[in-house]
Design a protein around this motif. Structure first.
Motif: not given
Ligand SMILES: Cc1cc2nc3c(=O)[nH]c(=O)nc-3n(C[C@H](O)[C@H](O)[C@H](O)COP(=O)(O)OP(=O)(O)OC[C@H]3O[C@@H](n4cnc5c(N)ncnc54)[C@H](O)[C@@H]3O)c2cc1C
Length: 491
Positions: A209-211, A239-249, A259-261
């Motif tokens: 969750a971003r918030g 909580f308080g996180v966003t996805v910086a990178t996401a990849a399928r390997t 971290a967000s906010g």
């Protein structure tokens, strides 16, 4: 070889989701010839990739959670769900992604179906590209209703999204088997419901969750109760996180977080998560990118704003309507169907030259869209809300008296679960002494919501509500407790 064909109807509806079907039903019932255009399955998102399959997945999960809290039943409810049986039930509720039944209903209702992709083609005209590559030109004597709904909105700033092959609400509701590990990005209704369902079916769920809370559109206590239960069920909530990178390997999804906010990455994995699937439950976008909006002076990809009669007022002539998700008034099936009933009445009135009656709560005004939108979130516990929340009242400068009650003190709730956890909140207009918002959070509250909707739409004074006697011992006795609390706070 392609074919061209031109046909004229009183009404053309683009999109045969629940909302388009109901517009067409109402205009046909009013004696107006109506054609409905559908590019996928008649029944729309709700029937095949949203309400129906999601609730079929959730029902066993919620029932098991409830049963596990009933003395004498807990041991019997402790085992795992029968995944194959749950998925078979889901498949049945989604009609095996076959729309024969709904096509048959259109026939019996006297509505013509045109398969294909519909696009506006100037005023009162729709061009349909048919599955065989032909074109059908539809002309509307009176009205065109755009009911094309919404689709999942994916993040536009995440590189490599196509190669990631993420789940959207469609895959989350129609997956053939549970993923071993599922990362869910989002904190709203789809995210929390899918976390509840798949964790119950044995998936290891991590929710990002971003918030700082779940269900941020609702009263804070709702998200807090759901977060507690999700944690108890084993969901890893961050909580308080966003996805910086996401990849399928190598078949695995690798996610890194920032971290967000005010958030911080405190997890022992340093914000690096490995999963089998990733679901983006990050909002909805209107399906208006390729429906010919530019031919009537509108911008492709925009939500379609309407007035309370569901008319798109930016287009002159009162012939274009936008109904359901696509107008962003309330993205819920029942609310879109309410709008559809009103649209049908508006189109029929205008076709007969009858002046519209658009006053508050009148037959040609979707007043409930702004005053009383009921919504149930089918999580453990259930969240049911209608009308204003405290935050909305504050934002809109509306004066309200806030009355809270602990559902754990209601006799009917204790019959449900001796350790019942839940809360109710009513917002009361201090001048008119009517209820303007209600939120219930607790197991089994979904069916209670309509009482609140009736109280709000009926603008029933508190003095009269004292005469609406809730039966003992049901959870609805909370109404009495809310009235008593209000009386004690205001005397
Ligand atoms: C996972 C999930 C769970 C949900 N659960 C609930 C719930 O429990 N209760 C609830 O009330 N709401 C729920 N919703 C919301 C609900 O699904 C929508 O509000 C509802 O489907 C909107 O109906 P609609 O007819 O406006 O649009 P849709 O259902 O999206 O239907 C639009 C139709 O238009 C067709 N179409 C689009 N463009 C064209 C075109 N150019 N030409 C021809 N056809 C076209 C589409 O193929 C589709 O069939 C849920 C949503 C999600 C994502």
């Amino acid at each position: 070889m392609t074919t061209e064909d031109t046909r004229t109807y009183d009404v053309v509806v683009i999109g045969a989701g629940p909302v388009g079907e109901n517009v067409a039903d109402r205009t046909t019932a009013a004696g107006l010839s109506t054609v409905i255009v559908e590019s996928e399955l008649v029944g729309g998102e709700c029937s095949y990739w949203a309400c129906e399959p999601s609730k079929a997945l959730l029902r066993p999960a919620l029932l098991r959670a409830d049963a596990g809290r009933v003395p004498g039943l807990a041991p019997a409810a402790a085992g795992p769900l029968d995944t194959a049986a749950v998925l078979a039930h889901r498949d049945r509720m989604a009609a095996h992604w076959n729309d024969d039944g709904q096509v048959e209903w259109l026939k019996t209702a006297g509505i013509d179906l045109q398969r294909g992709h519909g696009r506006l083609d100037g005023p009162r005209r729709v061009a349909v590209t048919t599955p065989d590559g032909g074109t059908v030109h539809l002309r509307a004597r009176h009205a065109v209703a755009v009911c094309t709904g919404s689709g999942a909105a994916l993040p536009d700033d995440l590189p490599g999204l196509a190669a990631l092959r993420p789940w959207t609400s469609r895959e989350a509701t129609s997956a053939r088997r549970p993923a071993g590990r599922l990362v869910i990005v989002g904190a709203g209704v789809v995210a929390t419901e899918m976390a509840t369902a798949w964790q119950a079916l044995g998936t290891e769920v991590t929710l990002l969750a971003r918030g700082s809370r779940l269900l941020p559109q609702l009263e804070p206590f709702a998200g807090e109760l759901v977060a507690d239960r999700l944690r108890e069920a084993g969901v890893d909530l961050r909580f308080g996180v966003t996805v910086a990178t996401a990849a399928r390997t190598d078949g695995e999804v690798r996610v890194t977080l920032t971290a967000s906010g005010d958030g911080r990455i405190t997890a022992s994995d340093g914000g690096r998560i490995v999963a089998d699937e990733i679901l983006f439950a990050t909002g909805r976008a209107p399906r208006t990118g390729d429906i010919g909006l530019e031919t009537v002076g509108l911008t492709p990809g925009d939500w379609l704003a309407t007035d309370d009669s569901l008319t798109v007022t930016a287009v002159p002539g009162d012939w274009l309507y936008a109904v359901g998700d696509v107008n962003r008034r309330a993205l819920l099936t029942h609310q879109g169907k309410y709008q559809a009933r009103i649209t049908g009445a508006v189109i029929a009135a205008r076709a007969c030259g009858i002046p519209l009656d658009t006053g508050r709560w009148s037959p040609h005004a979707g007043t409930a869209d702004t005053a009383a939108v009921p919504q149930v979130v089918f999580t453990d516990p259930e969240i049911a809300s209608v009308g204003l929340t405290t935050a909305e009242a504050r934002r809109t400068g509306r004066r309200v008296h806030v009355v809270d009650y602990d559902l754990g003190h209601v006799a009917g709730a204790l019959q449900h679960d001796p350790a019942y956890r839940g809360r109710a909140r009513a917002l009361i207009d201090p001048d008119r002494r009517t209820v303007v918002g209600v939120t219930f959070a607790g197991p089994g509250v979904a069916e209670l919501l309509h009482s609140a909707t009736v109280a709000i739409t009926g603008e029933i004074p508190v003095e009269r509500l004292w005469h609406a006697v809730p039966p003992f011992p049901t959870i609805s006795e909370v109404w009495l407790r809310l009235l008593e609390t209000y009386r004690d706070q205001t005397r």
